[in-house]
Structure formats: C-alpha cells, structure tokens
Enzyme design. Sequence first.
Site, mmCIF file in Angstrom:
data_model
loop_
_atom_site.group_PDB
_atom_site.id
_atom_site.type_symbol
_atom_site.label_atom_id
_atom_site.label_comp_id
_atom_site.label_asym_id
_atom_site.label_seq_id
_atom_site.Cartn_x
_atom_site.Cartn_y
_atom_site.Cartn_z
ATOM 1 N N GLU A 41 0.844 -1.199 0.000
ATOM 2 C CA GLU A 41 0.000 0.000 0.000
ATOM 3 C C GLU A 41 0.881 1.251 0.000
ATOM 4 O O GLU A 41 1.897 1.307 0.676
ATOM 5 C CB GLU A 41 -0.882 -0.005 1.250
ATOM 6 C CG GLU A 41 -1.774 1.217 1.396
ATOM 7 C CD GLU A 41 -2.570 1.209 2.702
ATOM 8 O OE1 GLU A 41 -3.579 1.928 2.777
ATOM 9 O OE2 GLU A 41 -2.186 0.475 3.637
ATOM 10 N N LYS A 112 -9.186 2.282 -2.469
ATOM 11 C CA LYS A 112 -9.516 1.673 -1.183
ATOM 12 C C LYS A 112 -10.916 2.079 -0.727
ATOM 13 O O LYS A 112 -11.245 3.265 -0.677
ATOM 14 C CB LYS A 112 -8.468 2.100 -0.157
ATOM 15 C CG LYS A 112 -8.596 1.469 1.211
ATOM 16 C CD LYS A 112 -7.454 1.964 2.086
ATOM 17 C CE LYS A 112 -7.480 1.379 3.477
ATOM 18 N NZ LYS A 112 -6.352 1.916 4.295
ATOM 19 N N CYS A 154 -5.310 -3.148 2.458
ATOM 20 C CA CYS A 154 -5.081 -3.021 3.899
ATOM 21 C C CYS A 154 -6.357 -3.201 4.742
ATOM 22 O O CYS A 154 -6.842 -4.316 4.907
ATOM 23 C CB CYS A 154 -4.406 -1.688 4.185
ATOM 24 S SG CYS A 154 -3.573 -1.611 5.798
#
Length: 271
Positions: A41, A112, A154
């Site tokens: 990330e 994300k 994540c």
Amino acid sequence: MTRIAVLQMTSGVDPEANFETIFRAVCDARAGGAEMLFTPEMSLLLDRDRKRAAPHIVPQSVTPFPDRLRKAAKSKAMWMTAGIPVALESGRYANRQWLFSPSGELTSHYDKIHMFDVELSTGESWRESSAYEPGTEVVTIDETPVGRLGLTTCYDMRFPALFEALGRRKCNAISIPAAFTVPTGKAHWHVMLRARAIEASAFVIAAAQVGKHEDGRETYGHSLVVDPWGEVLLDMGGEEPGLAFVDLDMARIEEVRSQLPSLANKRDIPS
C-alpha cells in the site's frame, strides 16, 4: 507453477526514492523468474504529514509515475502493482492501487473502499476519511498470471462483504497491499489473512510496509502469501524490507474447492 515476487518496503516521503526501489525490484523479480510483482500500500509515497505530502498528491493525469511504471513493466515484460495517493476532482484524495501489464498498459486501478478511522490503546490516532474519499467499486482483472485477480487494500481485509463479493466472482487470487500498524498487526494480521484465503478458496497475496518510516510511523511487515487452504507459503518477517519469491500451484485452487465447496454451498441469509 506460477512464480510471483513480493516486495516488502519501508517507503518514505520521497516518491522518487520509492520509485527507484520499485524499479530495482522489477529488475530483480524478472531476473528471478517471476511473472508478477506485488508491492505494498502507498508504495510510492507514505507520509502522514499531509502538508508535506500535498505537493506529491496530484491527479492521475498529472503525476508522472503511471507512465514511468508502465515503461518499467514493459521493459521487463512484468505484471506489477504499485500504490500512491491521487487527487480527485472533489478536492479529496484516493488511496489508489494500480495494475500494469507486461505490454506497458495500465490495466486497472482500485481505490480503497474502507477508511482507517481508529483510536488505538497505544495512543495512535488515524483519520483516513478526513482527507481520503472511499472507493465505490469492487475490482477484478481476468487473465493475469494468477488468473482472475481481485484488488483490495489493507483495512479492507476486516470487511467480509468485500471478500464475499470477490468470492462470488471466483477470484483465483486476491491482492491485499498494506501498511498495517504494529499493534493491530500483532493481534490480527495472520489470522485474518488466512481467513480471507480460506473463505474465498483463493490465494491471498499481501505485500506490506515494514519498520520505522520517515514520517514517524512504524509498520508491522510480515508480507504474506497464503494458499486457498489457509497455509502460509511466505512470511517475510517484521524486521527488514526485501524481495521474496513464491511458486503458486494454481491447480491447488480447484483441489480445495472440490474438497470443500463453500463457495458453491453458500446460501443468502435473510437480514
């Protein structure tokens, strides 16, 4: 067998330096026989000082890095991922992960979806939603070296509905690049990644940030590759950055799904 490479990084506040690390990894991954490179990330920029980071966070059409990464992928005929924040028309940011093909094409990107807004008992406070806009799309890409690949990032790993959607699409592998905190990593990283692999009957590939960063944060590391049965094939530890290789037996997916057909047996539960 399909050979992949996983890059564990200690990304800093200078995108140029981070790019050089990624480019060296592309070269080393190809030399090691890998078909695909996975990076963490925000591999190109990890900086919680938003004032200092702001000059580097620009629209995707402006930043030079997609073009440079395309050329890097093409030069080594390598599939690869890389992540960086980008500025949106709304004035907010997206935590974006790119996927590049060996032909130098920017094949897809994923923003994300789940924002990391937490207050940890250690005193760490994170408010990703104060600057970042959540993504809205589930993203999968067919015909990669690992077959159908699902993209996540994540904190997404804590939300089973996203992985249920990826399971319904029968992903062969799911990428979960991360910059996990140390306290949450020690408690949850391994068990949750193994669970995500088991429930999707897919490989999970989680390239991670590690160690102490220029912006003051510390990340957990332990980049993992987990097979569809939940077996950990790679754990890069929590101390040092580096590059590692894993040979994936893609036949393992159908073997697991035939033994334990949880995707086929799933029923919709009334709310």
